[in-house]
Design a protein around this motif. Structure first.
Motif, PDB file in Angstrom:
ATOM      1  N   ARG A  36       0.950  -1.120  -0.028  1.00 17.48           N
ATOM      2  CA  ARG A  36       0.074   0.031   0.013  1.00 17.48           C
ATOM      3  C   ARG A  36       0.722   1.466  -0.036  1.00 17.48           C
ATOM      4  N   GLY A  37       0.512   2.285  -0.843  1.00 17.99           N
ATOM      5  CA  GLY A  37       1.265   3.560  -0.802  1.00 17.99           C
ATOM      6  C   GLY A  37       2.437   3.370  -1.747  1.00 17.99           C
ATOM      7  N   VAL A  38       2.440   2.297  -2.623  1.00 12.71           N
ATOM      8  CA  VAL A  38       3.802   2.373  -3.294  1.00 12.71           C
ATOM      9  C   VAL A  38       3.397   3.055  -4.809  1.00 12.71           C
ATOM     10  N   GLY A  39       2.344   3.387  -5.094  1.00 16.42           N
ATOM     11  CA  GLY A  39       2.247   4.150  -6.334  1.00 16.42           C
ATOM     12  C   GLY A  39       1.378   3.177  -7.428  1.00 16.42           C
ATOM     13  N   LEU A 200       5.528  -3.563  -8.304  1.00 16.68           N
ATOM     14  CA  LEU A 200       6.134  -1.931  -7.804  1.00 16.68           C
ATOM     15  C   LEU A 200       6.594  -2.158  -6.514  1.00 16.68           C
ATOM     16  N   ASN A 201       8.042  -1.887  -6.591  1.00 13.61           N
ATOM     17  CA  ASN A 201       8.783  -1.918  -5.525  1.00 13.61           C
ATOM     18  C   ASN A 201       9.117  -0.395  -4.672  1.00 13.61           C
ATOM     19  N   LEU A 202       9.680  -0.281  -3.574  1.00 13.23           N
ATOM     20  CA  LEU A 202       9.824   1.096  -2.989  1.00 13.23           C
ATOM     21  C   LEU A 202      10.956   1.891  -4.069  1.00 13.23           C
ATOM     22  N   LEU A 203      10.838   3.104  -4.217  1.00 13.18           N
ATOM     23  CA  LEU A 203      11.779   3.669  -4.899  1.00 13.18           C
ATOM     24  C   LEU A 203      13.178   3.483  -4.435  1.00 13.18           C
ATOM     25  N   PRO A 204      14.116   3.524  -5.350  1.00 16.44           N
ATOM     26  CA  PRO A 204      15.477   3.449  -4.853  1.00 16.44           C
ATOM     27  C   PRO A 204      16.015   4.973  -4.316  1.00 16.44           C
ATOM     28  N   TYR A 205      17.167   5.029  -3.494  1.00 18.12           N
ATOM     29  CA  TYR A 205      17.467   6.354  -2.728  1.00 18.12           C
ATOM     30  C   TYR A 205      17.584   7.271  -3.705  1.00 18.12           C
ATOM     31  N   TRP A 206      18.035   7.184  -4.984  1.00 20.76           N
ATOM     32  CA  TRP A 206      18.283   8.139  -6.032  1.00 20.76           C
ATOM     33  C   TRP A 206      17.089   8.531  -6.452  1.00 20.76           C
ATOM     34  N   GLU A 207      16.163   8.005  -6.647  1.00 22.29           N
ATOM     35  CA  GLU A 207      14.723   8.543  -7.031  1.00 22.29           C
ATOM     36  C   GLU A 207      14.164   9.400  -5.909  1.00 22.29           C
ATOM     37  N   VAL A 208      14.355   8.730  -4.631  1.00 19.52           N
ATOM     38  CA  VAL A 208      13.684   9.586  -3.339  1.00 19.52           C
ATOM     39  C   VAL A 208      14.518  10.912  -3.410  1.00 19.52           C
ATOM     40  N   ALA A 209      15.735  11.039  -3.933  1.00 21.50           N
ATOM     41  CA  ALA A 209      16.345  12.246  -3.826  1.00 21.50           C
ATOM     42  C   ALA A 209      15.821  13.371  -4.637  1.00 21.50           C
ATOM     43  N   GLU A 210      15.032  12.842  -5.704  1.00 20.55           N
ATOM     44  CA  GLU A 210      14.496  13.754  -6.643  1.00 20.55           C
ATOM     45  C   GLU A 210      13.335  14.546  -5.818  1.00 20.55           C
ATOM     46  N   GLY A 228      12.165   6.625   3.531  1.00 14.90           N
ATOM     47  CA  GLY A 228      12.092   5.545   2.616  1.00 14.90           C
ATOM     48  C   GLY A 228      11.576   5.978   1.355  1.00 14.90           C
ATOM     49  N   GLY A 229      11.202   4.727   0.676  1.00 19.00           N
ATOM     50  CA  GLY A 229      10.968   4.821  -0.938  1.00 19.00           C
ATOM     51  C   GLY A 229       9.446   4.848  -0.947  1.00 19.00           C
ATOM     52  N   MET A 230       8.910   5.206   0.069  1.00 15.31           N
ATOM     53  CA  MET A 230       7.223   4.907  -0.261  1.00 15.31           C
ATOM     54  C   MET A 230       6.611   6.164  -0.884  1.00 15.31           C
ATOM     55  N   PRO A 231       6.066   6.412  -1.982  1.00 11.41           N
ATOM     56  CA  PRO A 231       5.848   7.464  -2.697  1.00 11.41           C
ATOM     57  C   PRO A 231       4.584   8.112  -1.852  1.00 11.41           C
ATOM     58  N   ARG A 232       3.731   7.558  -1.214  1.00  9.61           N
ATOM     59  CA  ARG A 232       2.661   8.033  -0.287  1.00  9.61           C
ATOM     60  C   ARG A 232       3.176   8.977   0.741  1.00  9.61           C
ATOM     61  N   HIS A 233       4.275   8.528   1.318  1.00 13.84           N
ATOM     62  CA  HIS A 233       5.121   9.318   2.277  1.00 13.84           C
ATOM     63  C   HIS A 233       5.467  10.658   1.831  1.00 13.84           C
ATOM     64  N   LEU A 234       6.310  10.310   0.659  1.00 16.74           N
ATOM     65  CA  LEU A 234       7.162  11.292   0.225  1.00 16.74           C
ATOM     66  C   LEU A 234       6.478  12.485  -0.224  1.00 16.74           C
ATOM     67  N   ARG A 253       3.714  15.915  14.429  1.00 15.71           N
ATOM     68  CA  ARG A 253       2.686  16.685  14.986  1.00 15.71           C
ATOM     69  C   ARG A 253       1.257  16.078  15.168  1.00 15.71           C
ATOM     70  N   LYS A 254       0.682  15.881  16.217  1.00 13.72           N
ATOM     71  CA  LYS A 254      -0.665  15.168  16.306  1.00 13.72           C
ATOM     72  C   LYS A 254      -1.612  15.795  15.194  1.00 13.72           C
ATOM     73  N   GLY A 255      -2.430  14.942  14.406  1.00 15.47           N
ATOM     74  CA  GLY A 255      -3.320  15.210  13.629  1.00 15.47           C
ATOM     75  C   GLY A 255      -2.752  15.290  12.194  1.00 15.47           C
ATOM     76  N   SER A 256      -1.370  15.296  12.041  1.00 12.91           N
ATOM     77  CA  SER A 256      -0.814  15.382  10.872  1.00 12.91           C
ATOM     78  C   SER A 256      -0.900  14.207   9.801  1.00 12.91           C
ATOM     79  N   ALA A 257      -0.619  14.433   8.534  1.00 14.47           N
ATOM     80  CA  ALA A 257      -0.841  13.256   7.609  1.00 14.47           C
ATOM     81  C   ALA A 257      -0.611  11.956   7.980  1.00 14.47           C
ATOM     82  N   LEU A 258       0.842  11.742   8.446  1.00 13.17           N
ATOM     83  CA  LEU A 258       1.468  10.587   8.708  1.00 13.17           C
ATOM     84  C   LEU A 258       1.502  10.132  10.292  1.00 13.17           C
ATOM     85  N   TYR A 259       0.893  11.112  11.140  1.00 11.38           N
ATOM     86  CA  TYR A 259       1.052  10.644  12.539  1.00 11.38           C
ATOM     87  C   TYR A 259       0.289   9.409  12.970  1.00 11.38           C
TER      88      TYR A 259
END
Length: 498
Positions: A36-39, A200-210, A228-234, A253-259
């Protein structure tokens, strides 16, 4: 390409190309899967946006509600024709089979042969309908199969009977175990019917850098260690603000998207979230073997093994084996001793830092937790992700023929007395690249090189090459030494992104 077009679609162009290739062939059944969240959804939407498609996501509900939802989705924009076709097809048997036959354009009456031409009239933003090959997307179909296993046979029968139609069926799912067992395995319900499988795997670190184009190499590395390489988090992050502000705003922060991400996952996947929280907290704080995890979680080894199996099956935890396990008998081998680690970087960050400080976070002290508890320990936390980054770097360099030989296997080497951070082995097992990841705040010197050579002495390779990765750069004497030795390579942190 504009960032607005990329978003969660960053790094998924190869998947789009695979779907477009499948589209050109006749009667294709494509399986698209990943956590889930991998795109997956972003990829499907990008692929379908100019096509004649219908997309249905199975709800977590009873079989009757799921069937009604599916029929309602088919009916949208079709002025009652789907209901009539379904009633006609139902006279021949199973309701799900009838629904699938209608979706695939295989109805009992020729007046509905072109029904798929109307399927996406409601979905197009400009209100027009598309022509051409119909594309049917069934998202999270494992939810339907869990309610009624016979739906898989119904799907198979309907797809086989529609073999003369030029349609494309995409089964999109987050349950990798279900996909590999029921859809891809030869003995599975759809064994032999799947024409294309895309994972679909997690994005590698060089694509996360983008996602963080203005960050320094240090900040990019720490961002990868946390998100990490999860697009939903990035995609929750703002590349224009600091890493600290991104983490505080979106995670702490409480109530934030990923809390609430960790708690939501635990409650969604398992009946005993407290047990699983204890296990994940134990792994995040350094317990990697079953006995260690059981002790830290106050569980028996047998029970801990069961919970770990469930976590692995759900894709939350993975088990890493030493790279030397695959070598031929007679080599020094780590055997089957695997180490457990949390697969999702954000979950690992949460259970390392947020979970132990939940009281302060609940009171709204997100910045204080960051400054007092997280920032001073961040590079120690980043040690494992950076080791994996260096292994990925070696894989990429090897694939691009920028190393002395092609590595058939890359990973950490360990046995009862030796640990080597990164090891690349050729197919014959006679050549090895041996690497050390140094996170010292001081430039790395010759001592680190000789320590690596000493540890590598136990490796059964005829030819050995050495790579040193450093966060803080290298001492001039080591740099000069490496210039005169073609078997030694130095990679500073910014070299990982070159």
């Amino acid at each position: 390409m504009a960032r607005a077009v990329e978003g969660v679609f960053t790094g998924r162009w190869s998947g789009l190309e695979a779907l477009n290739r499948a589209m050109k062939a006749r009667h294709r059944l494509v399986v698209l899967y990943g956590s889930r969240g991998v795109g997956k959804t972003a990829l499907v939407h990008e692929f379908c946006k100019d096509k004649n498609y219908i997309c249905w996501c199975a709800p977590e509900a009873s079989g009757a509600v799921q069937l009604e939802s599916f029929l309602n989705r088919l009916e949208q924009g079709n002025d009652g024709s789907i209901s009539a076709a379904f009633e006609c097809a139902c006279s021949q048997g199973n309701e799900w089979k009838a629904a699938f036959k209608v979706a695939f354009g295989e109805s009992a009456s020729s007046e509905f042969d072109a029904v798929m031409q109307l399927h996406n009239a409601h979905a197009r933003k400009d209100g027009s309908s598309a022509k051409g090959k119909p594309v049917i997307v069934l998202d999270e179909f494992s939810r339907v199969a869990r309610q009624d296993a016979s739906t898989l046979e119904a799907l198979r029968a309907a797809w086989e009977s529609a073999s003369s139609s030029d349609a494309m069926l995409i089964l999109c799912d987050s349950d990798s175990g279900f996909v590999e067992r029921e859809l891809l395995a030869g003995g599975g319900a759809l064994g032999g019917l799947v024409t294309d499988a895309i994972r679909l795997n997690l994005l590698p670190y060089w694509e996360v850098a983008e996602f963080f184009p203005h960050y320094s190499p240090e900040e990019k590395t720490l961002a990868y260690a946390i998100f990490g390489g999860m697009p939903r988090h990035l995609t929750q992050c703002d590349p224009e603000i600091s890493l600290a502000d991104n983490v505080i705003r979106n995670v702490l922060r409480k109530g934030s998207a990923l809390y609430d991400e960790a708690e939501c996952i635990a409650h969604r996947e398992f009946r005993e979230p407290a047990r699983y929280n204890s296990i994940l907290c134990a792994i995040a704080h350094g317990s990697t073997r079953v006995s260690e995890i059981a002790r830290a979680s106050s569980l028996s080894t047998a029970k801990a093994s069961v919970y770990l199996k469930n976590l692995v099956s759900a894709g939350i935890v993975e088990r890493e084996f030493p790279v030397n396990v695959g070598l031929q008998q007679g080599s020094i081998c780590g055997g089957g001793r695997g180490r457990y680690r949390i697969f999702d970087r954000l979950l690992r960050f949460w259970y390392t830092f947020a979970f132990p400080n939940l009281s302060d976070l609940e009171m709204g002290d997100a910045r204080g937790v960051w400054e007092r508890r997280i920032a001073p320990s961040l590079w120690r936390f980043a040690a494992e992700p950076m080791r994996l980054m260096c292994a990925d770097w070696l894989c990429r360099e090897s694939s691009a023929s920028r190393m002395p030989f092609v590595c058939s296997n890359v990973g950490a080497w360990w046995d009862s007395g030796t640990w080597i951070d990164v090891t690349g082995i050729d197919e014959a097992g006679t050549c090895m690249i041996v690497g050390a990841v140094e996170l010292s705040s001081e430039p790395v010197g010759l001592k680190a090189y000789w320590n690596l050579v000493e540890k590598a002495a136990v490796l059964p390779a005829i030819e050995k090459h050495y790579v040193l990765f450093s966060h803080a750069g290298f001492d001039p004497r080591l740099v000069q030494f490496a210039k005169g030795d073609s078997f030694v390579r130095l990679v500073p942190l910014d070299g990982l992104y070159a």
